[in-house]
Write an enzyme that holds these catalytic residues in place. Structure first.
Site, PDB file in Angstrom:
ATOM      1  N   HIS A  20       0.842  -1.209   0.000  1.00 51.90           N
ATOM      2  CA  HIS A  20       0.000   0.000   0.000  1.00 51.90           C
ATOM      3  C   HIS A  20       0.880   1.264   0.000  1.00 51.90           C
ATOM      4  O   HIS A  20       0.598   2.218  -0.727  1.00 51.90           O
ATOM      5  CB  HIS A  20      -0.871   0.053   1.259  1.00 51.90           C
ATOM      6  CG  HIS A  20      -1.943  -0.987   1.347  1.00 51.90           C
ATOM      7  ND1 HIS A  20      -2.118  -1.788   2.444  1.00 51.90           N
ATOM      8  CD2 HIS A  20      -2.928  -1.355   0.481  1.00 51.90           C
ATOM      9  CE1 HIS A  20      -3.149  -2.593   2.271  1.00 51.90           C
ATOM     10  NE2 HIS A  20      -3.658  -2.363   1.074  1.00 51.90           N
ATOM     11  N   LYS A  44     -16.129  -7.153   6.140  1.00 52.83           N
ATOM     12  CA  LYS A  44     -14.874  -7.921   6.035  1.00 52.83           C
ATOM     13  C   LYS A  44     -14.354  -8.350   7.404  1.00 52.83           C
ATOM     14  O   LYS A  44     -13.325  -9.010   7.488  1.00 52.83           O
ATOM     15  CB  LYS A  44     -13.794  -7.078   5.349  1.00 52.83           C
ATOM     16  CG  LYS A  44     -13.826  -7.138   3.833  1.00 52.83           C
ATOM     17  CD  LYS A  44     -12.492  -6.632   3.287  1.00 52.83           C
ATOM     18  CE  LYS A  44     -12.358  -6.812   1.799  1.00 52.83           C
ATOM     19  NZ  LYS A  44     -11.058  -6.319   1.309  1.00 52.83           N
ATOM     20  N   ARG A  98      -2.225  -6.131  -8.501  1.00 56.97           N
ATOM     21  CA  ARG A  98      -1.153  -7.069  -8.172  1.00 56.97           C
ATOM     22  C   ARG A  98      -1.022  -8.168  -9.212  1.00 56.97           C
ATOM     23  O   ARG A  98       0.031  -8.494  -9.670  1.00 56.97           O
ATOM     24  CB  ARG A  98      -1.406  -7.703  -6.805  1.00 56.97           C
ATOM     25  CG  ARG A  98      -1.010  -6.819  -5.670  1.00 56.97           C
ATOM     26  CD  ARG A  98      -1.626  -7.274  -4.388  1.00 56.97           C
ATOM     27  NE  ARG A  98      -3.059  -7.088  -4.410  1.00 56.97           N
ATOM     28  CZ  ARG A  98      -3.840  -7.225  -3.361  1.00 56.97           C
ATOM     29  NH1 ARG A  98      -3.328  -7.584  -2.208  1.00 56.97           N
ATOM     30  NH2 ARG A  98      -5.132  -7.013  -3.452  1.00 56.97           N
ATOM     31  N   SER A 136      -2.976  -7.804   2.695  1.00 62.98           N
ATOM     32  CA  SER A 136      -3.274  -7.660   4.133  1.00 62.98           C
ATOM     33  C   SER A 136      -3.808  -8.972   4.705  1.00 62.98           C
ATOM     34  O   SER A 136      -3.461  -9.369   5.813  1.00 62.98           O
ATOM     35  CB  SER A 136      -4.309  -6.550   4.352  1.00 62.98           C
ATOM     36  OG  SER A 136      -3.791  -5.319   3.937  1.00 62.98           O
TER      37      SER A 136
HETATM   38  P1  ADP Z   1      -9.765  -3.715  -0.682  1.00 57.34           P
HETATM   39  O1  ADP Z   1     -10.340  -4.227   0.573  1.00 57.34           O
HETATM   40  O2  ADP Z   1     -10.607  -2.703  -1.379  1.00 57.34           O
HETATM   41  O3  ADP Z   1      -9.174  -4.748  -1.602  1.00 57.34           O
HETATM   42  P2  ADP Z   1      -7.122  -3.229   0.262  1.00 57.34           P
HETATM   43  O4  ADP Z   1      -6.786  -2.486   1.523  1.00 57.34           O
HETATM   44  O5  ADP Z   1      -6.882  -4.685   0.288  1.00 57.34           O
HETATM   45  O6  ADP Z   1      -8.564  -2.850  -0.154  1.00 57.34           O
HETATM   46  O7  ADP Z   1      -6.310  -2.631  -0.942  1.00 57.34           O
HETATM   47  C1  ADP Z   1      -6.537  -1.345  -1.432  1.00 57.34           C
HETATM   48  C2  ADP Z   1      -5.925  -1.215  -2.789  1.00 57.34           C
HETATM   49  O8  ADP Z   1      -4.539  -1.449  -2.693  1.00 57.34           O
HETATM   50  C3  ADP Z   1      -6.453  -2.201  -3.826  1.00 57.34           C
HETATM   51  O9  ADP Z   1      -6.499  -1.553  -5.075  1.00 57.34           O
HETATM   52  C4  ADP Z   1      -5.415  -3.286  -3.841  1.00 57.34           C
HETATM   53  O10 ADP Z   1      -5.357  -3.940  -5.092  1.00 57.34           O
HETATM   54  C5  ADP Z   1      -4.162  -2.456  -3.610  1.00 57.34           C
HETATM   55  N1  ADP Z   1      -3.089  -3.240  -3.021  1.00 57.34           N
HETATM   56  C6  ADP Z   1      -3.147  -4.021  -1.925  1.00 57.34           C
HETATM   57  N2  ADP Z   1      -1.957  -4.616  -1.694  1.00 57.34           N
HETATM   58  C7  ADP Z   1      -1.119  -4.196  -2.695  1.00 57.34           C
HETATM   59  C8  ADP Z   1       0.252  -4.465  -3.036  1.00 57.34           C
HETATM   60  N3  ADP Z   1       0.985  -5.316  -2.346  1.00 57.34           N
HETATM   61  N4  ADP Z   1       0.760  -3.839  -4.118  1.00 57.34           N
HETATM   62  C9  ADP Z   1      -0.016  -3.005  -4.868  1.00 57.34           C
HETATM   63  N5  ADP Z   1      -1.312  -2.728  -4.609  1.00 57.34           N
HETATM   64  C10 ADP Z   1      -1.855  -3.304  -3.536  1.00 57.34           C
END
Ligand code: ADP
Length: 169
Positions: A20, A44, A98, A136
């Site tokens: 992130h 979630k 990703r 996450s």
């Molecule tokens: P959501 O619950 O909407 O998936 P997340 O907190 O998991 O939200 O992720 C928010 C954004 O960050 C999403 O677009 C996700 O694809 C991106 N993201 C999460 N982890 C990574 C990573 N390791 N590298 C790049 N983008 C990421």
């Protein structure tokens, strides 16, 4: 001079990971202002409350280079994303991609949001190869099962995770 360009980076950030932070860094470089939107997302069953997640992202951003951190703010939200974007005068929604598995969902969301508000553009940044495997959900599982999470999150976030999992290592 053109109006300042504001983007929204929405997510659950439960917890915020190095992946992130990479997206936040890169998005802040191409935007005048970035709002990190921390979604309530009760469905979630997050490990950390919205207030905790906002606090965690704020602490991470405070540690970034001042030239970037001054242009990034963190806000909780629980309304429709395009409405939250409008409230913040944002014209860009930033997402991270990703793998191919992210694509279907992101494509559907981008198309739906474009239907809801045609003035807001979704921009997907490709995950950096160093971070593309970080999610996450996996980090929480590793923390619960006693694995090493330090390569994937900051030391601050690692401490919060260990504390939440009742680990004292
Ligand atoms: P959501 O619950 O909407 O998936 P997340 O907190 O998991 O939200 O992720 C928010 C954004 O960050 C999403 O677009 C996700 O694809 C991106 N993201 C999460 N982890 C990574 C990573 N390791 N590298 C790049 N983008 C990421």
């Amino acid at each position: 001079m053109a109006d300042p360009r504001t983007g929204i980076y929405p997510g659950t950030f439960d917890p915020v990971t190095n992946g992130h932070l990479d997206i936040i860094n890169r998005a802040a470089k191409v935007l005048d202002h970035l709002v990190v939107g921390v979604a309530l997302n009760d469905s979630k069953g997050p490990m950390f409350s919205t207030e905790e997640r906002v606090g965690h992202v704020e602490a991470e951003i405070a540690a970034l280079d001042k030239s970037l951190s001054g242009r990034v703010t963190v806000k909780p939200f629980s309304n429709l994303l395009v409405h939250f974007a409008r409230e913040n005068n944002a014209t860009v929604i930033v997402r991270g991609l990703r793998a191919v598995s992210d694509f279907d969902y992101e494509f559907q969301m981008a198309s739906m949001n474009a239907k809801l508000d045609g003035d807001i553009e979704t921009v997907c940044l490709m995950a950096s190869d160093k971070y593309q495997f970080i999610a996450s959900r996996l980090i929480k599982e590793i923390a619960i099962m006693g694995g090493d999470i330090k390569p994937f999150v900051s030391s601050r976030i690692a401490a919060h995770l260990l504390e939440r999992c009742g680990r004292d290592d």
